[in-house]
Design an enzyme around this catalytic site. Structure first.
Site, PDB file in Angstrom:
ATOM      1  N   GLU A 104     -34.034 -11.762 -26.400  1.00 48.08           N
ATOM      2  CA  GLU A 104     -34.896 -10.588 -26.519  1.00 48.08           C
ATOM      3  C   GLU A 104     -35.927 -10.826 -27.629  1.00 48.08           C
ATOM      4  O   GLU A 104     -36.986 -11.345 -27.383  1.00 48.08           O
ATOM      5  CB  GLU A 104     -34.044  -9.324 -26.705  1.00 48.08           C
ATOM      6  CG  GLU A 104     -33.216  -9.090 -25.431  1.00 48.08           C
ATOM      7  CD  GLU A 104     -32.465  -7.774 -25.379  1.00 48.08           C
ATOM      8  OE1 GLU A 104     -32.307  -7.100 -26.417  1.00 48.08           O
ATOM      9  OE2 GLU A 104     -32.025  -7.418 -24.267  1.00 48.08           O
TER      10      GLU A 104
HETATM   11  C1  HEC Z   1     -36.570  -8.387 -24.078  1.00 48.31           C
HETATM   12  C2  HEC Z   1     -36.396  -7.008 -23.656  1.00 48.31           C
HETATM   13  C3  HEC Z   1     -35.928  -5.973 -24.648  1.00 48.31           C
HETATM   14  C4  HEC Z   1     -36.432  -5.717 -25.915  1.00 48.31           C
HETATM   15  C5  HEC Z   1     -37.522  -6.460 -26.645  1.00 48.31           C
HETATM   16  C6  HEC Z   1     -35.727  -4.559 -26.388  1.00 48.31           C
HETATM   17  N1  HEC Z   1     -34.833  -4.120 -25.453  1.00 48.31           N
HETATM   18 FE1  HEC Z   1     -33.672  -2.477 -25.574  1.00 48.31          FE
HETATM   19  N2  HEC Z   1     -32.651  -3.081 -23.967  1.00 48.31           N
HETATM   20  C7  HEC Z   1     -32.942  -4.175 -23.188  1.00 48.31           C
HETATM   21  C8  HEC Z   1     -31.842  -4.454 -22.298  1.00 48.31           C
HETATM   22  C9  HEC Z   1     -31.774  -5.579 -21.277  1.00 48.31           C
HETATM   23  C10 HEC Z   1     -30.844  -3.495 -22.584  1.00 48.31           C
HETATM   24  C11 HEC Z   1     -29.467  -3.399 -21.956  1.00 48.31           C
HETATM   25  C12 HEC Z   1     -28.547  -4.387 -22.659  1.00 48.31           C
HETATM   26  C13 HEC Z   1     -27.082  -4.144 -22.413  1.00 48.31           C
HETATM   27  O1  HEC Z   1     -26.704  -3.034 -22.053  1.00 48.31           O
HETATM   28  O2  HEC Z   1     -26.299  -5.077 -22.598  1.00 48.31           O
HETATM   29  C14 HEC Z   1     -31.414  -2.627 -23.621  1.00 48.31           C
HETATM   30  C15 HEC Z   1     -30.788  -1.484 -24.110  1.00 48.31           C
HETATM   31  C16 HEC Z   1     -31.367  -0.608 -25.025  1.00 48.31           C
HETATM   32  C17 HEC Z   1     -30.848   0.692 -25.384  1.00 48.31           C
HETATM   33  C18 HEC Z   1     -29.607   1.354 -24.805  1.00 48.31           C
HETATM   34  C19 HEC Z   1     -29.932   2.392 -23.767  1.00 48.31           C
HETATM   35  C20 HEC Z   1     -28.718   2.836 -23.011  1.00 48.31           C
HETATM   36  O3  HEC Z   1     -28.836   3.699 -22.148  1.00 48.31           O
HETATM   37  O4  HEC Z   1     -27.615   2.324 -23.242  1.00 48.31           O
HETATM   38  C21 HEC Z   1     -31.685   1.211 -26.339  1.00 48.31           C
HETATM   39  C22 HEC Z   1     -31.577   2.559 -27.013  1.00 48.31           C
HETATM   40  C23 HEC Z   1     -32.703   0.213 -26.592  1.00 48.31           C
HETATM   41  N3  HEC Z   1     -32.497  -0.871 -25.760  1.00 48.31           N
HETATM   42  C24 HEC Z   1     -33.676   0.306 -27.565  1.00 48.31           C
HETATM   43  C25 HEC Z   1     -34.426  -0.804 -27.989  1.00 48.31           C
HETATM   44  C26 HEC Z   1     -35.127  -0.892 -29.262  1.00 48.31           C
HETATM   45  C27 HEC Z   1     -35.163   0.172 -30.326  1.00 48.31           C
HETATM   46  C28 HEC Z   1     -35.740  -2.113 -29.290  1.00 48.31           C
HETATM   47  C29 HEC Z   1     -36.559  -2.727 -30.396  1.00 48.31           C
HETATM   48  C30 HEC Z   1     -35.886  -2.886 -31.680  1.00 48.31           C
HETATM   49  C31 HEC Z   1     -35.426  -2.762 -28.017  1.00 48.31           C
HETATM   50  N4  HEC Z   1     -34.607  -1.957 -27.280  1.00 48.31           N
HETATM   51  C32 HEC Z   1     -35.931  -3.995 -27.635  1.00 48.31           C
HETATM   52  C33 HEC Z   1     -34.113  -4.908 -23.246  1.00 48.31           C
HETATM   53  C34 HEC Z   1     -34.900  -4.973 -24.393  1.00 48.31           C
END
Ligand code: HEC
Ligand code: HEC
Length: 294
Positions: free
Chosen positions: A102
Site C-alpha cells: 500500500e
Molecule cells: C493501496 C491502497 C490503499 C491505501 C493507500 C489505503 N488503503 Fe485503506 N484499505 C485498503 C484495503 C485493500 C483495505 C482492506 C484491507 C483488509 O481488510 O485487509 C483498506 C481498509 C481500510 C479501512 C477499513 C474499512 C472497513 O470497513 O473495514 C479504513 C478505515 C481505511 N482503509 C482507511 C485508510 C487510511 C486512513 C489510509 C491512509 C493512511 C488508507 N486507508 C490507505 C486500501 C488502501
C-alpha cells in the site's frame, strides 16, 4: 413495524480544526514511501470512498490481495478491516502506511518528512499541545474519518417518515430484504458493520478453488477453526457506488452480489423480480457527507 435499520446520524463534537487537518493528511502522498500514494488514492471520497479496482494498487505498482472497502461511515464499524484486526480508526491508519503493497513507509520516515513542512508543524502545534507526533497524526486522520457520515440517503428519509422518498419497487425490495433474512446480518445504522459472519453459511462459497490467505478472514486474527472464512459483515451504505463486491472482488455487479448472498448465506435462489427489487432498494442507501461547518 420493527425496523432493523436505523437512520445514520453524524458524530457530534468533532474538533473542526482536527477534521480539516485530517482531510489534508488523508490526501497527502508524503505518507507513502515514494510520495506517490495517499489514503485517497485507494479511498476516493468523490467515488464512494473506494478505488473501483478489484485489488488496490500501492507504491511501485504493487497489487494487494483484498478489495478496498469504503472509508465512508467506517467510524461506526465494530472494528476495522474485513477481518476486524484493528479495533479503532487510529489503529487502522497505521496499517496502510506500513503495508508494503500500500504505502510502504515507516512512521519515522513519514514524521521526518512532515517535520520539514513548517506550516504543517505549526498547524499541529495549534491543535495539539505536543504538536506533530505519530499519535496526533493518527488522531487527525481518524477524526476526519469520523466526519465522513453519509446522512440523508433516500432510505433514511423514508425511515424518518417520508413515504414519498422511495418508489413502490424500492419499498418492495426492502420488504424482501427483511423477509428473506438479509437484515439478520445487514442491520443497524450501517446496514452491516456490527457483527462477524461466515461467508458460506448455507453453501460452500470457496469450493473448488485455491484458498488465499485473505479468504481465511477472521481466522488470520484469532487462529480459531470456527473463524475460518468469517468476515465482518460489510456495511451496505453507499453500496451502489462501491463495486466490485466481496473481499475477493468476485462480484462485479450488485445483481451478482445479491444472487451469491441469497445462495450462500440463505440457501435460496432468487427470482429475477426478487433481485431487481432488492438491488433497487440497495440503491436508496447512498447518501452524502454534509459540508464541514466552519
Ligand atoms: C493501496 C491502497 C490503499 C491505501 C493507500 C489505503 N488503503 Fe485503506 N484499505 C485498503 C484495503 C485493500 C483495505 C482492506 C484491507 C483488509 O481488510 O485487509 C483498506 C481498509 C481500510 C479501512 C477499513 C474499512 C472497513 O470497513 O473495514 C479504513 C478505515 C481505511 N482503509 C482507511 C485508510 C487510511 C486512513 C489510509 C491512509 C493512511 C488508507 N486507508 C490507505 C486500501 C488502501
Ligand atoms: C449470514 C449473514 C449474512 C446474510 C444473511 C446476508 N449477508 Fe450479505 N454479507 C455477509 C458477509 C459476511 C459479507 C462479506 C462477504 C465477503 O466478502 O467475504 C456480505 C457481503 C454482502 C455484499 C457485498 C458488500 C461489499 O461491499 O462487498 C452485499 C451487496 C450483500 N452482502 C447483500 C446481501 C443481501 C441482499 C442479502 C440477502 C439476500 C444478504 N447480503 C444476506 C453476511 C450476510
Amino acid at each position: 413495524m420493527f425496523q432493523p435499520i436505523l437512520p445514520l446520524v453524524p458524530i457530534k463534537g468533532l474538533d473542526p480544526g482536527r477534521v480539516a487537518l485530517g482531510e489534508r493528511l488523508f490526501h497527502d502522498t508524503r505518507l507513502s514511501a515514494d510520495s506517490t500514494v495517499s489514503c485517497a488514492s485507494c479511498h476516493n471520497l468523490k467515488a464512494g470512498g473506494v478505488d473501483g479496482q478489484r485489488f488496490s494498487i500501492g507504491v511501485g505498482g504493487a497489487v494487494g490481495s483484498i478489495n478496498a472497502p469504503t472509508v465512508l461511515n467506517s467510524a461506526y464499524n465494530l472494528a476495522q478491516f474485513w477481518d476486524g484486526r484493528a479495533a479503532t480508526l487510529e489503529e487502522q491508519a497505521v496499517g496502510p502506511i506500513h503495508n508494503p503493497v500500500e504505502m510502504g513507509a515507516t512512521m519515522s520516515q513519514v514524521i521526518g518528512r512532515l517535520e520539514q513542512d513548517a506550516d504543517l508543524v505549526a498547524r499541529f502545534g495549534r491543535l495539539y499541545t505536543d504538536g506533530l507526533t505519530v499519535a496526533n497524526l493518527l488522531d487527525a486522520i481518524a477524526t476526519f474519518e469520523r466526519s465522513l457520515i453519509t446522512v440523508d440517503s433516500r432510505f433514511d428519509r423514508y425511515l424518518r417518515g417520508d413515504q414519498e422518498a422511495l418508489s413502490e419497487l424500492e419499498v418492495d425490495g426492502y420488504r424482501r430484504f427483511r423477509e428473506f433474512g438479509c437484515a439478520s446480518c445487514h442491520q443497524g445504522m450501517l446496514v452491516g458493520g456490527n457483527m462477524y459472519q461466515k461467508f458460506g453459511v448455507l453453501g460452500d462459497y470457496f469450493a473448488g478453488r485455491a484458498i488465499t490467505t485473505s479468504d481465511l478472514g477472521r481466522y488470520n486474527v484469532t487462529g480459531r477453526e470456527e473463524d475460518r472464512h468469517v468476515f465482518k459483515v460489510p456495511s451496505l451504505r453507499n453500496v451502489a457506488l462501491t463495486a466490485p463486491y466481496f473481499h475477493d472482488a468476485s462480484a462485479m455487479t450488485l445483481e451478482q452480489a445479491v444472487t451469491a448472498m441469497a445462495r450462500y448465506q440463505l440457501g435460496r435462489d432468487l427470482s429475477v423480480a426478487d433481485t431487481e427489487a432488492i438491488v433497487a432498494f440497495l440503491h436508496t442507501l447512498s447518501g452524502t457527507v454534509p459540508p464541514a461547518k466552519p
